[in-house]
Design a protein around this motif. Structure first.
Motif, PDB file in Angstrom:
ATOM      1  N   SER A 515       0.817  -1.212   0.000  1.00 39.29           N
ATOM      2  CA  SER A 515       0.000   0.000   0.000  1.00 39.29           C
ATOM      3  C   SER A 515       0.854   1.266   0.000  1.00 39.29           C
ATOM      4  CB  SER A 515      -0.941   0.004   1.205  1.00 39.29           C
ATOM      5  OG  SER A 515      -0.190  -0.088   2.407  1.00 39.29           O
ATOM      6  N   ASP A 516       2.086   1.190   0.456  1.00 41.17           N
ATOM      7  CA  ASP A 516       2.946   2.371   0.441  1.00 41.17           C
ATOM      8  C   ASP A 516       3.741   2.496  -0.863  1.00 41.17           C
ATOM      9  OD1 ASP A 516       4.642   0.238   0.701  1.00 41.17           O
ATOM     10  OD2 ASP A 516       5.641   0.955   2.530  1.00 41.17           O
ATOM     11  N   GLY A 517       3.471   1.628  -1.833  1.00 38.76           N
ATOM     12  CA  GLY A 517       4.136   1.693  -3.125  1.00 38.76           C
ATOM     13  C   GLY A 517       5.416   0.906  -3.219  1.00 38.76           C
ATOM     14  N   SER A 518       5.826   0.256  -2.145  1.00 42.18           N
ATOM     15  CA  SER A 518       7.067  -0.501  -2.177  1.00 42.18           C
ATOM     16  C   SER A 518       6.845  -1.848  -2.867  1.00 42.18           C
ATOM     17  CB  SER A 518       7.587  -0.733  -0.754  1.00 42.18           C
ATOM     18  OG  SER A 518       6.635  -1.458   0.013  1.00 42.18           O
ATOM     19  N   PHE A 519       7.895  -2.314  -3.518  1.00 39.70           N
ATOM     20  CA  PHE A 519       7.810  -3.576  -4.239  1.00 39.70           C
ATOM     21  C   PHE A 519       7.827  -4.732  -3.244  1.00 39.70           C
ATOM     22  CE2 PHE A 519      10.139  -7.087  -6.327  1.00 39.70           C
ATOM     23  CZ  PHE A 519       9.213  -7.408  -7.313  1.00 39.70           C
ATOM     24  N   ALA A 520       6.827  -5.644  -3.377  1.00 33.88           N
ATOM     25  CA  ALA A 520       6.716  -6.768  -2.454  1.00 33.88           C
ATOM     26  C   ALA A 520       7.280  -8.050  -3.039  1.00 33.88           C
ATOM     27  CB  ALA A 520       5.250  -6.973  -2.059  1.00 33.88           C
ATOM     28  N   GLY A 521       7.090  -8.266  -4.333  1.00 34.59           N
ATOM     29  CA  GLY A 521       7.594  -9.501  -4.914  1.00 34.59           C
ATOM     30  C   GLY A 521       6.872  -9.839  -6.193  1.00 34.59           C
ATOM     31  N   VAL A 522       7.281 -10.982  -6.778  1.00 32.26           N
ATOM     32  CA  VAL A 522       6.716 -11.459  -8.034  1.00 32.26           C
ATOM     33  C   VAL A 522       6.246 -12.893  -7.830  1.00 32.26           C
ATOM     34  CG1 VAL A 522       7.183 -11.992 -10.460  1.00 32.26           C
ATOM     35  CG2 VAL A 522       8.228  -9.985  -9.401  1.00 32.26           C
ATOM     36  N   ARG A 523       5.093 -13.211  -8.363  1.00 29.93           N
ATOM     37  CA  ARG A 523       4.572 -14.562  -8.284  1.00 29.93           C
ATOM     38  C   ARG A 523       4.102 -15.010  -9.667  1.00 29.93           C
ATOM     39  NH1 ARG A 523       7.098 -14.752  -4.587  1.00 29.93           N
ATOM     40  NH2 ARG A 523       6.598 -15.278  -2.401  1.00 29.93           N
ATOM     41  N   ARG A 524       4.310 -16.282  -9.932  1.00 25.57           N
ATOM     42  CA  ARG A 524       3.838 -16.878 -11.180  1.00 25.57           C
ATOM     43  C   ARG A 524       2.452 -17.458 -10.929  1.00 25.57           C
ATOM     44  NH1 ARG A 524       6.257 -18.475 -15.785  1.00 25.57           N
ATOM     45  NH2 ARG A 524       8.303 -17.984 -14.896  1.00 25.57           N
ATOM     46  N   PRO A 525       1.480 -17.139 -11.772  1.00 25.14           N
ATOM     47  CA  PRO A 525       0.132 -17.675 -11.566  1.00 25.14           C
ATOM     48  C   PRO A 525       0.130 -19.203 -11.576  1.00 25.14           C
ATOM     49  CG  PRO A 525       0.087 -15.884 -13.153  1.00 25.14           C
ATOM     50  CD  PRO A 525       1.530 -16.185 -12.881  1.00 25.14           C
ATOM     51  N   GLY A 526      -0.533 -19.778 -10.593  1.00 24.40           N
ATOM     52  CA  GLY A 526      -0.630 -21.223 -10.494  1.00 24.40           C
ATOM     53  C   GLY A 526       0.507 -21.876  -9.760  1.00 24.40           C
ATOM     54  N   SER A 527       1.496 -21.100  -9.289  1.00 21.37           N
ATOM     55  CA  SER A 527       2.630 -21.712  -8.581  1.00 21.37           C
ATOM     56  C   SER A 527       2.256 -22.144  -7.168  1.00 21.37           C
ATOM     57  CB  SER A 527       3.799 -20.724  -8.519  1.00 21.37           C
ATOM     58  OG  SER A 527       3.457 -19.581  -7.743  1.00 21.37           O
ATOM     59  N   GLY A 528       1.242 -21.535  -6.582  1.00 12.99           N
ATOM     60  CA  GLY A 528       0.820 -21.889  -5.231  1.00 12.99           C
ATOM     61  C   GLY A 528       1.664 -21.281  -4.138  1.00 12.99           C
ATOM     62  N   ARG A 529       2.647 -20.478  -4.465  1.00 14.15           N
ATOM     63  CA  ARG A 529       3.515 -19.880  -3.451  1.00 14.15           C
ATOM     64  C   ARG A 529       2.860 -18.623  -2.900  1.00 14.15           C
ATOM     65  NH1 ARG A 529       9.201 -18.721  -5.788  1.00 14.15           N
ATOM     66  NH2 ARG A 529       9.493 -18.150  -3.584  1.00 14.15           N
ATOM     67  N   PRO A 530       2.674 -18.552  -1.598  1.00 13.81           N
ATOM     68  CA  PRO A 530       2.034 -17.364  -1.008  1.00 13.81           C
ATOM     69  C   PRO A 530       3.034 -16.222  -0.843  1.00 13.81           C
ATOM     70  CG  PRO A 530       2.509 -18.941   0.706  1.00 13.81           C
ATOM     71  CD  PRO A 530       2.926 -19.590  -0.583  1.00 13.81           C
ATOM     72  N   ILE A 531       2.504 -15.037  -0.701  1.00 10.47           N
ATOM     73  CA  ILE A 531       3.307 -13.859  -0.412  1.00 10.47           C
ATOM     74  C   ILE A 531       2.530 -13.011   0.577  1.00 10.47           C
ATOM     75  CG2 ILE A 531       2.391 -12.594  -2.399  1.00 10.47           C
ATOM     76  CD1 ILE A 531       5.065 -11.137  -2.554  1.00 10.47           C
ATOM     77  N   THR A 532       3.201 -12.543   1.605  1.00  9.95           N
ATOM     78  CA  THR A 532       2.553 -11.745   2.638  1.00  9.95           C
ATOM     79  C   THR A 532       2.858 -10.276   2.400  1.00  9.95           C
ATOM     80  OG1 THR A 532       2.795 -13.547   4.235  1.00  9.95           O
ATOM     81  CG2 THR A 532       2.337 -11.340   5.098  1.00  9.95           C
ATOM     82  N   VAL A 533       1.803  -9.494   2.293  1.00  4.88           N
ATOM     83  CA  VAL A 533       1.941  -8.071   2.051  1.00  4.88           C
ATOM     84  C   VAL A 533       0.809  -7.354   2.759  1.00  4.88           C
ATOM     85  CG1 VAL A 533       0.704  -8.335  -0.146  1.00  4.88           C
ATOM     86  CG2 VAL A 533       2.077  -6.297   0.253  1.00  4.88           C
ATOM     87  N   ASP A 534       1.150  -6.325   3.514  1.00  8.54           N
ATOM     88  CA  ASP A 534       0.173  -5.539   4.281  1.00  8.54           C
ATOM     89  C   ASP A 534      -0.722  -6.418   5.148  1.00  8.54           C
ATOM     90  OD1 ASP A 534       0.758  -2.845   3.593  1.00  8.54           O
ATOM     91  OD2 ASP A 534      -0.118  -3.177   1.620  1.00  8.54           O
ATOM     92  N   GLY A 535      -0.135  -7.443   5.728  1.00 14.20           N
ATOM     93  CA  GLY A 535      -0.878  -8.302   6.621  1.00 14.20           C
ATOM     94  C   GLY A 535      -1.717  -9.349   5.932  1.00 14.20           C
ATOM     95  N   LEU A 536      -1.692  -9.409   4.611  1.00 16.68           N
ATOM     96  CA  LEU A 536      -2.458 -10.422   3.896  1.00 16.68           C
ATOM     97  C   LEU A 536      -1.503 -11.423   3.273  1.00 16.68           C
ATOM     98  CD1 LEU A 536      -5.081  -8.230   1.971  1.00 16.68           C
ATOM     99  CD2 LEU A 536      -5.418  -9.476   4.102  1.00 16.68           C
ATOM    100  N   GLN A 537      -1.887 -12.689   3.392  1.00 11.74           N
ATOM    101  CA  GLN A 537      -1.106 -13.739   2.740  1.00 11.74           C
ATOM    102  C   GLN A 537      -1.855 -14.134   1.462  1.00 11.74           C
ATOM    103  OE1 GLN A 537      -0.580 -17.507   4.826  1.00 11.74           O
ATOM    104  NE2 GLN A 537       1.622 -17.437   4.354  1.00 11.74           N
ATOM    105  N   LEU A 538      -1.282 -13.704   0.313  1.00 15.87           N
ATOM    106  CA  LEU A 538      -1.958 -13.865  -0.971  1.00 15.87           C
ATOM    107  C   LEU A 538      -1.306 -14.958  -1.794  1.00 15.87           C
ATOM    108  CD1 LEU A 538      -2.314 -10.088  -1.970  1.00 15.87           C
ATOM    109  CD2 LEU A 538      -3.947 -11.510  -0.696  1.00 15.87           C
TER     110      LEU A 538
END
Length: 621
Positions: A515-538
C-alpha cells in the motif's frame, strides 16, 4: 472569334449566340437557315435561327447584295462543316434544294445524322482518349500510392486511437497527424470517394482499351487472309523465294510445327499462337474483375472488432458495424461465438510467439454447435459469410486467494516468510516508479468491491478485473493492473484508497506492491507460493485473458480471387507469340514458291524456325 465560337458549338452540339463581327450573306427567313459567315480568318457553315430579315456588320455600311445592315446576333446550331451531298458522314444540307427553308424531313434527317453518325464518332474519340497508356499508368500509380498509404496508416481505428498515435506535436514523416488523417479520410482510404473514383477511372480505361485496341487486333488476327501476290509476300519481315518447291510440302512441315494450315488454290496461310492475341483481353477482364471485387468489398462490406474475455460469448451481428446503407447483412449474424479458451505461446526470451483462441460457433436459434476451431494469427474462422481474425489480446482478470490474514494496527510491513518474494523483475524499476495514487485509483475502479472483507473471509478466492494501464502515469508498453483494497468498508477516504496493487505485462508473472508503493515480490500464476503483504497472505491462482477479434464481411473476395487467377493465367498466355506464314506457288516456267511470315514477338526465334522449315523442303527437278 466567330469561327472559334462556331467550332466550339459544333463540338458541344448546343446552340451558341455569336456577336455579328463580319458580313453575313444568304440569310433566309426560316427559323433554321443555312448561312455563310465571313469576316473571320476562315468561313464557317452553320444553321441560323432568327426572325425574317437581314443582318448588318459594324465594319461595313453597305451590303454586298444591296441588303440593309444592322447589328444582330446569330444562334448557331452545331454541325459538321460542309453540306450533305449524299455523304452520310456529313450533316444534311437544308439548303440543298435551293429554297433556303427547312422541313420536318430535314429535321428528321439531321436528328438521324446526329444520333447515328456524330454521337458514335464522339464516343469513339472519348474511348480513344481513355485508352491512352500514359493515362492508365498514371491511374495505376495513383492507386498504388493510396494503397501504400493505407498500408502505412492503420485503417478503421477509432478517433481516440489516431489522436494518441498521430499527435500534432510529433507527426509521422513530418506531416502526417490525426487532423490530416481524419479530414482526408485516410483512416478508411479504401472506401473513400477518391479511391473508388480512381478504380472506376482505371476500369474505364481498361474497358476502352479492350474495345478500341485489343478486340480489333483480335478480329484482324483471327481472319484467314490469303495473299496471292508474290510482291506483297516479299515485303514482309521474313520472306524468301524457293525454286522448284511445292506448297504441299510446306503445309506438311508447318503442321508438324504446330501451325494451323489453310489452303486456297495455290495460296497458303498458316498461323499458331492465336491465343496470345486473345490473352491481353483476358488480362483486362481479370483486372476489371479484381477492381470490381475490391470496390464491392469496400462498398458492400461490414467490419468491426471485439475484445471478448475467456469463457464469455458475443453475437456476431453485434460485432459488425454497417459501412454503407446498402451493405448486405451476413446470414450468420444471429449466431453466437463462445470463447472456450485463450492461450499464448512464448519464445525462450519471454516474448510472445503466438496466441490462440478456441472458439465455438453456436446457432442463435436452437443453440447447437455449428463448428469449433482454434484460430491464431493468419488462421481465421469463417462462418456464415463472416471472417474472424485473431488480432489482439488483453489480460481480463486475476484470481487471487487470501490464504491468511494477520490482524495488526495497519502499519504492517511486507513479510515474505517461507513465501519468499524472490528477486525483483528486470523492469521492477519501471514498475515501482510508476505505482502512484493515479494508478491505484484506476486499478481500484476496475476491481470494484471484489476485495470486500478480505480479512473476514480468509481462504476465499477473489476475481479481480484487470485494467489497461498503458499510457497511465509513467507506464510504457502493454501493462495491466488491479487493486485489492484493505479497508473497503471504511468511511475514511484515505483508508479506502489503501490497498495492494498487482500489475502484469503478460500471463507469466504478476508483480505485487504494498500500500505504500514498495515492491513486495513477483509470483507466477498457479505456482501456489504465497506472499505476505500488508498483513495479507496472498496466492496468485490464475489469470484469464481476452481475445481480440476482427470481424469482416468481404462479398467481393470471390471476385478478387477469380480476377487474380484469371490474371495469372492470361498473363502467361499473353507471352505466346502469334506467328503467321503465307505462301503462294508460282506455277510458271520456273515453278517458284514465295514464302513470307511475321510474328508479334520472339522475332529471332520465329526467323530461326522459319529458316529450319524452309531448309527441310525438298527441291524437285
Amino acid at each position: 472569334a466567330a469561327w472559334l465560337a462556331t467550332r466550339l458549338a459544333m463540338r458541344a452540339m448546343t446552340p451558341v449566340v455569336l456577336p455579328m463581327c463580319g458580313a453575313i450573306a444568304g440569310v433566309s427567313v426560316s427559323s433554321r437557315a443555312f448561312v455563310h459567315v465571313s469576316g473571320a480568318n476562315r468561313p464557317t457553315r452553320c444553321f441560323v435561327s432568327g426572325k425574317p430579315g437581314t443582318f448588318s456588320s459594324s465594319r461595313s455600311s453597305t451590303s454586298p447584295r444591296g441588303l440593309s445592315r444592322r447589328r444582330g446576333s446569330v444562334s448557331v446550331w452545331a454541325r459538321a462543316p460542309g453540306g450533305g451531298n449524299g455523304d452520310p458522314r456529313k450533316a444534311p444540307d437544308p439548303n440543298a434544294d435551293g429554297t433556303g427553308t427547312t422541313t420536318i424531313k430535314d429535321d428528321d434527317a439531321f436528328t438521324t445524322w446526329l444520333l447515328d453518325v456524330e454521337v458514335p464518332k464522339s464516343g469513339k474519340k472519348i474511348a480513344r482518349q481513355l485508352s491512352s497508356l500514359p493515362l492508365a499508368i498514371s491511374e495505376f500509380l495513383a492507386i498504388a500510392g493510396f494503397s501504400a498509404l493505407g498500408t502505412v496508416i492503420e485503417q478503421n481505428k477509432g478517433t481516440a486511437w489516431y489522436v494518441q498515435n498521430y499527435p500534432t506535436n510529433d507527426p509521422a514523416l513530418g506531416f502526417i497527424d490525426y487532423p490530416l488523417i481524419l479530414n482526408l479520410g485516410l483512416d478508411h482510404i479504401y472506401t473513400e470517394w477518391y479511391f473508388l473514383t480512381l478504380l472506376a477511372a482505371l476500369a474505364a480505361s481498361l474497358t476502352a482499351c479492350t474495345f478500341t485496341r485489343q478486340l480489333p487486333v483480335w478480329r484482324v488476327s483471327a481472319d484467314w487472309k490469303f495473299m496471292e501476290r508474290p510482291a506483297a509476300l516479299l515485303k514482309m519481315e521474313e520472306a524468301e523465294t524457293l525454286p522448284r518447291a511445292r506448297s504441299d510440302d510446306l503445309a506438311e512441315k508447318l503442321a508438324h510445327r504446330g501451325y494451323q494450315v489453310f489452303r486456297k488454290g495455290k495460296a497458303l496461310y498458316a498461323f499458331k499462337g492465336l491465343i496470345g492475341r486473345l490473352a491481353p483481353i483476358g488480362v483486362h477482364a481479370g483486372l476489371l474483375l479484381t477492381l470490381g471485387g475490391a470496390a464491392y468489398s469496400g462498398l458492400g462490406g461490414l467490419g468491426g472488432s471485439v475484445m471478448v474475455p475467456e469463457g464469455t460469448s458475443f453475437e456476431i451481428g453485434q460485432g459488425l458495424r454497417r459501412g454503407n446503407a446498402f451493405a448486405p447483412r451476413p446470414r450468420g449474424e444471429t449466431d453466437k461465438v463462445v470463447v472456450n479458451d485463450f492461450t499464448i505461446e512464448y519464445l525462450p526470451n519471454g516474448q510472445v510467439s503466438q496466441f490462440f483462441s478456441d472458439l465455438s460457433v453456436v446457432d442463435g436459434t436452437d443453440g447447437h454447435e455449428k463448428q469449433r476451431k482454434t484460430i491464431s494469427v493468419n488462421v481465421p474462422l469463417r462462418q456464415g459469410g463472416v471472417t474472424m481474425y485473431q488480432t489482439d489480446w488483453e489480460i481480463a482478470s486475476l484470481r487471487v486467494r487470501v490464504a491468511d490474514a494477520v490482524v495488526s494496527d495497519g502499519d504492517d510491513k511486507t513479510q515474505s516468510g517461507n513465501g519468499d518474494s524472490g528477486p525483483a523483475p528486470d523492469d521492477a524499476e519501471s514498475f515501482s516508479g510508476s505505482v502512484s495514487p493515479e494508478t491505484d485509483a484506476k486499478a481500484s475502479e476496475s476491481s470494484g468491491s471484489g476485495g470486500d472483507s478480505q480479512r473476514e473471509f480468509a481462504g476465499d478466492s477473489l476475481y479481480l478485473p484487470m485494467a489497461n494501464l498503458e499510457g497511465v502515469g509513467n507506464f510504457q508498453g502493454r501493462i495491466w493492473g488491479t487493486f485489492l483494497p484493505l479497508n473497503p468498508g471504511s468511511d475514511d477516504e484515505t483508508l479506502k484508497r489503501k490497498g495492494v496493487t498487482l500489475v502484469a505485462r503478460d500471463f507469466q508473472s504478476v508483480a505485487i506492491y504494498a500500500s505504500d508503493g514498495s515492491f513486495a515480490g513477483v509470483r507466477r500464476p498457479g505456482s501456489g507460493r504465497p506472499i505476505t503483504v500488508d498483513g495479507l497472505q496472498l496466492i496468485v491462482e490464475d489469470m484469464k485473458g481476452s481475445t481480440g477479434l476482427e470481424l469482416k464481411t468481404d462479398p467481393g473476395v470471390p471476385w478478387v480471387y477469380a480476377g487474380f487467377a484469371g490474371l495469372m493465367v492470361t498473363s502467361f498466355l499473353s507471352l505466346l507469340s502469334h506467328s503467321q506464314v503465307w505462301a503462294v506457288e508460282d506455277v510458271g516456267v520456273q515453278k517458284l514458291l514465295h514464302v513470307g511470315g511475321r510474328s508479334n514477338r520472339a522475332k529471332e526465334e520465329f526467323k530461326t524456325e522459319l529458316d529450319e522449315i524452309l531448309d527441310e523442303l525438298p527441291e524437285y527437278l
